[in-house]
Design a protein around this motif. Structure first.
Motif, PDB file in Angstrom:
ATOM      1  N   ASP A  41       1.381  11.720 -10.038  1.00  9.29           N
ATOM      2  CA  ASP A  41       0.620  12.974  -9.951  1.00  9.29           C
ATOM      3  C   ASP A  41       1.529  14.191 -10.082  1.00  9.29           C
ATOM      4  OD1 ASP A  41      -1.685  11.516  -9.606  1.00  9.29           O
ATOM      5  OD2 ASP A  41      -1.726  11.747  -7.412  1.00  9.29           O
ATOM      6  N   LEU A  42       2.734  14.097  -9.513  1.00 10.66           N
ATOM      7  CA  LEU A  42       3.679  15.220  -9.582  1.00 10.66           C
ATOM      8  C   LEU A  42       4.407  15.278 -10.918  1.00 10.66           C
ATOM      9  CD1 LEU A  42       5.299  15.070  -6.004  1.00 10.66           C
ATOM     10  CD2 LEU A  42       3.519  16.626  -6.792  1.00 10.66           C
ATOM     11  N   GLY A  43       4.538  14.127 -11.556  1.00 14.04           N
ATOM     12  CA  GLY A  43       5.260  14.061 -12.828  1.00 14.04           C
ATOM     13  C   GLY A  43       6.757  14.043 -12.659  1.00 14.04           C
ATOM     14  N   VAL A  44       7.239  13.601 -11.496  1.00 14.23           N
ATOM     15  CA  VAL A  44       8.688  13.523 -11.232  1.00 14.23           C
ATOM     16  C   VAL A  44       8.969  12.260 -10.431  1.00 14.23           C
ATOM     17  CG1 VAL A  44       9.069  16.034 -11.242  1.00 14.23           C
ATOM     18  CG2 VAL A  44       8.452  14.887  -9.090  1.00 14.23           C
ATOM     19  N   ARG A  45      10.220  11.803 -10.501  1.00 10.90           N
ATOM     20  CA  ARG A  45      10.651  10.677  -9.664  1.00 10.90           C
ATOM     21  C   ARG A  45      11.242  11.224  -8.379  1.00 10.90           C
ATOM     22  NH1 ARG A  45      14.532   6.473 -12.111  1.00 10.90           N
ATOM     23  NH2 ARG A  45      14.016   5.546 -10.072  1.00 10.90           N
ATOM     24  N   ALA A  58       0.830  -1.206   0.000  1.00 14.43           N
ATOM     25  CA  ALA A  58       0.000   0.000   0.000  1.00 14.43           C
ATOM     26  C   ALA A  58       0.863   1.254   0.000  1.00 14.43           C
ATOM     27  CB  ALA A  58      -0.921  -0.006   1.213  1.00 14.43           C
ATOM     28  N   VAL A  59       1.966   1.235   0.798  1.00 16.57           N
ATOM     29  CA  VAL A  59       2.877   2.382   0.819  1.00 16.57           C
ATOM     30  C   VAL A  59       3.513   2.561  -0.555  1.00 16.57           C
ATOM     31  CG1 VAL A  59       4.988   3.329   1.813  1.00 16.57           C
ATOM     32  CG2 VAL A  59       3.324   2.171   3.295  1.00 16.57           C
ATOM     33  N   THR A  60       3.995   1.457  -1.139  1.00 13.08           N
ATOM     34  CA  THR A  60       4.640   1.525  -2.452  1.00 13.08           C
ATOM     35  C   THR A  60       3.678   2.076  -3.500  1.00 13.08           C
ATOM     36  OG1 THR A  60       6.047  -0.363  -1.906  1.00 13.08           O
ATOM     37  CG2 THR A  60       5.795   0.169  -4.239  1.00 13.08           C
ATOM     38  N   ALA A  61       2.426   1.603  -3.478  1.00 11.63           N
ATOM     39  CA  ALA A  61       1.432   2.052  -4.457  1.00 11.63           C
ATOM     40  C   ALA A  61       1.146   3.543  -4.309  1.00 11.63           C
ATOM     41  CB  ALA A  61       0.151   1.243  -4.286  1.00 11.63           C
ATOM     42  N   GLN A  62       1.058   4.020  -3.067  1.00 12.35           N
ATOM     43  CA  GLN A  62       0.761   5.440  -2.853  1.00 12.35           C
ATOM     44  C   GLN A  62       1.922   6.328  -3.258  1.00 12.35           C
ATOM     45  OE1 GLN A  62      -1.529   6.722   0.632  1.00 12.35           O
ATOM     46  NE2 GLN A  62      -1.687   4.577   1.266  1.00 12.35           N
ATOM     47  N   ILE A  63       3.154   5.857  -3.017  1.00 14.02           N
ATOM     48  CA  ILE A  63       4.329   6.629  -3.424  1.00 14.02           C
ATOM     49  C   ILE A  63       4.393   6.716  -4.953  1.00 14.02           C
ATOM     50  CG2 ILE A  63       6.853   6.641  -3.510  1.00 14.02           C
ATOM     51  CD1 ILE A  63       5.737   7.615  -0.861  1.00 14.02           C
ATOM     52  N   LYS A  64       4.138   5.614  -5.627  1.00 13.19           N
ATOM     53  CA  LYS A  64       4.160   5.619  -7.096  1.00 13.19           C
ATOM     54  C   LYS A  64       3.081   6.550  -7.647  1.00 13.19           C
ATOM     55  CE  LYS A  64       6.266   1.093  -7.955  1.00 13.19           C
ATOM     56  NZ  LYS A  64       6.084  -0.251  -8.554  1.00 13.19           N
ATOM     57  N   LYS A  65       1.896   6.523  -7.036  1.00  9.92           N
ATOM     58  CA  LYS A  65       0.821   7.411  -7.484  1.00  9.92           C
ATOM     59  C   LYS A  65       1.196   8.868  -7.249  1.00  9.92           C
ATOM     60  CE  LYS A  65      -4.157   8.235  -7.127  1.00  9.92           C
ATOM     61  NZ  LYS A  65      -4.030   9.689  -7.136  1.00  9.92           N
ATOM     62  N   PHE A  66       1.847   9.129  -6.114  1.00 10.91           N
ATOM     63  CA  PHE A  66       2.274  10.490  -5.791  1.00 10.91           C
ATOM     64  C   PHE A  66       3.274  10.997  -6.829  1.00 10.91           C
ATOM     65  CE2 PHE A  66       4.664  13.394  -2.673  1.00 10.91           C
ATOM     66  CZ  PHE A  66       3.746  14.421  -2.811  1.00 10.91           C
ATOM     67  N   ASP A  70      17.368  14.175  -6.711  1.00  6.68           N
ATOM     68  CA  ASP A  70      17.607  15.589  -6.389  1.00  6.68           C
ATOM     69  C   ASP A  70      16.299  16.308  -6.087  1.00  6.68           C
ATOM     70  OD1 ASP A  70      20.290  15.225  -6.727  1.00  6.68           O
ATOM     71  OD2 ASP A  70      20.365  16.036  -8.771  1.00  6.68           O
ATOM     72  N   VAL A  71      15.277  16.060  -6.920  1.00 11.14           N
ATOM     73  CA  VAL A  71      13.994  16.711  -6.671  1.00 11.14           C
ATOM     74  C   VAL A  71      13.350  16.161  -5.397  1.00 11.14           C
ATOM     75  CG1 VAL A  71      12.592  15.108  -8.077  1.00 11.14           C
ATOM     76  CG2 VAL A  71      11.814  17.462  -7.716  1.00 11.14           C
ATOM     77  N   GLY A  72      13.607  14.885  -5.116  1.00 12.68           N
ATOM     78  CA  GLY A  72      13.104  14.297  -3.873  1.00 12.68           C
ATOM     79  C   GLY A  72      13.731  14.948  -2.654  1.00 12.68           C
ATOM     80  N   GLU A  73      15.051  15.206  -2.740  1.00 18.61           N
ATOM     81  CA  GLU A  73      15.747  15.895  -1.644  1.00 18.61           C
ATOM     82  C   GLU A  73      15.133  17.271  -1.401  1.00 18.61           C
ATOM     83  OE1 GLU A  73      18.005  15.013   0.433  1.00 18.61           O
ATOM     84  OE2 GLU A  73      19.187  13.357  -0.404  1.00 18.61           O
ATOM     85  N   GLY A  74      14.916  18.000  -2.493  1.00 18.20           N
ATOM     86  CA  GLY A  74      14.349  19.349  -2.366  1.00 18.20           C
ATOM     87  C   GLY A  74      12.941  19.327  -1.804  1.00 18.20           C
ATOM     88  N   LEU A  75      12.121  18.371  -2.284  1.00 20.36           N
ATOM     89  CA  LEU A  75      10.744  18.281  -1.796  1.00 20.36           C
ATOM     90  C   LEU A  75      10.712  17.882  -0.322  1.00 20.36           C
ATOM     91  CD1 LEU A  75       7.738  18.440  -2.440  1.00 20.36           C
ATOM     92  CD2 LEU A  75       7.818  16.011  -3.063  1.00 20.36           C
ATOM     93  N   ALA A  76      11.614  16.993   0.083  1.00 24.82           N
ATOM     94  CA  ALA A  76      11.668  16.567   1.483  1.00 24.82           C
ATOM     95  C   ALA A  76      11.973  17.747   2.398  1.00 24.82           C
ATOM     96  CB  ALA A  76      12.695  15.465   1.657  1.00 24.82           C
ATOM     97  N   GLU A  77      12.895  18.617   1.973  1.00 27.44           N
ATOM     98  CA  GLU A  77      13.248  19.799   2.775  1.00 27.44           C
ATOM     99  C   GLU A  77      12.046  20.738   2.904  1.00 27.44           C
ATOM    100  OE1 GLU A  77      15.131  22.390   5.183  1.00 27.44           O
ATOM    101  OE2 GLU A  77      15.798  20.380   4.593  1.00 27.44           O
ATOM    102  N   GLN A  78      11.339  20.955   1.793  1.00 29.87           N
ATOM    103  CA  GLN A  78      10.154  21.821   1.839  1.00 29.87           C
ATOM    104  C   GLN A  78       9.059  21.202   2.712  1.00 29.87           C
ATOM    105  OE1 GLN A  78       9.892  24.847   0.492  1.00 29.87           O
ATOM    106  NE2 GLN A  78      11.965  24.766  -0.359  1.00 29.87           N
TER     107      GLN A  78
END
Length: 296
Positions: free
Chosen positions: A42-46, A31-39, A59-67
């Motif tokens: 929806d964002l259009g980025v890995r 369920a976690v994996t499915a929701q992360i993939k959907k997220f 890199d975009v994940g790092e930036g999003l995590a900080e925000q």
């Protein structure tokens, strides 16, 4: 943006793996994996990439995590603020007080309340009764504390009487009327020192004379402050109609003397005023509770 998915994403980044995140959240790993993939879709980025047997942030994940960390830290602050507000620890309380309570009661009440509610902001405005009610009704004050009579009570204001005291006629200790007993008509032969128009005590003296069909008081001196009026009378000129709350110490110390006037005995009522049919804020309710206790 789906904030639930963002929280799930941040949980995975904190745990370091989907497996550990699913265990911490009590959600199945698929369920976690499915929701992360959907997220990500929806964002259009890995947001994650493979790293050996585990995953790592892109890199975009790092930036999003900080925000996301900043966003949810702000959310926690907001929740803490709301909690403090409900407990009357935070917020702003605007109080309109008439002269007597503002000068002789409010300092002690406010100091005691601030001791227990250090982060609460209290603003006290000293004004006459008509302006105090105007501020309360016009939402420029959350609470009004009034000292005087109840003759001109506005209909859209709720009143709660805390206590009452007498109104006294006072003169200088060497005055010819000092410690004498007079009629109201005799008292009105003496010039009076008064506060400005709009003062409750002034209006009540005029009303008293009208009720007993006695000549109006002669206002010989007028001051905007009560202490100035008291000092003028202490020099030996004129008389003053004043709350015993204010006059008692001056009389006991011998700086002023009472004149006992036959018949009429007026009382000052000290009152908490709030807008009718309105639930007060937690901060207002807590302050009212505090001054009820102080006045009992």
């Amino acid at each position: 943006m789906n904030l639930h998915a963002l929280k799930l994403f941040l949980a995975v980044t904190k745990a370091g793996s989907v497996t550990q995140a699913s265990q911490a959240l009590c959600i199945s790993q698929p369920a976690v994996t499915a929701q992360i993939k959907k997220f990500e879709k929806d964002l259009g980025v890995r947001l994650f990439k493979q790293k050996g047997r585990g995953i790592a942030l892109t890199d975009v994940g790092e930036g999003l995590a900080e925000q996301a960390r900043r966003l949810f830290a702000l959310e926690e602050q907001m929740e803490d603020w709301i909690s403090d507000y409900k407990q009357a620890k935070k917020g702003k309380l605007r109080i309109a007080a008439t002269y007597l309570p503002a000068n002789f009661l409010m300092p002690e009440w406010v100091a005691a309340f601030k001791t227990e509610n250090k982060d609460a902001e209290l603003v006290v405005t000293t004004t006459n009764s008509s302006e105090a009610f105007k501020q309360l009704i016009g939402y420029k004050a959350d609470l009004a504390v009034y000292g005087g009579g109840l003759e001109d009570r506005p209909e859209d204001v709720d009143w709660e009487v805390l206590f009452e005291d007498e109104l006294w006629f006072v003169v200088a200790r060497a005055h010819r009327f000092a410690n004498k007993e007079l009629t109201l008509a005799e008292m009105m032969t003496e010039p009076f020192v008064m506060r400005e128009k709009g003062s409750t005590t002034r209006e009540r003296l005029f009303a008293l004379c009208k009720t007993f069909n006695v000549r109006d008081p002669q206002i010989a001196l007028q001051f905007n402050g009560l202490h100035e009026a008291i000092r003028a009378v202490m020099t030996g000129y004129g008389a003053l109609f004043i709350s015993s709350l204010v006059a008692r110490d001056y009389v006991q110390s011998g700086h002023l003397a009472r004149v006992k006037v036959q018949g009429p005995q007026l009382m000052n009522k000290f009152v908490i005023c709030t807008r009718k049919d309105e639930t007060p804020s937690p901060l207002t309710a807590a302050f009212v509770k505090k001054i009820r206790k102080a006045s009992s």
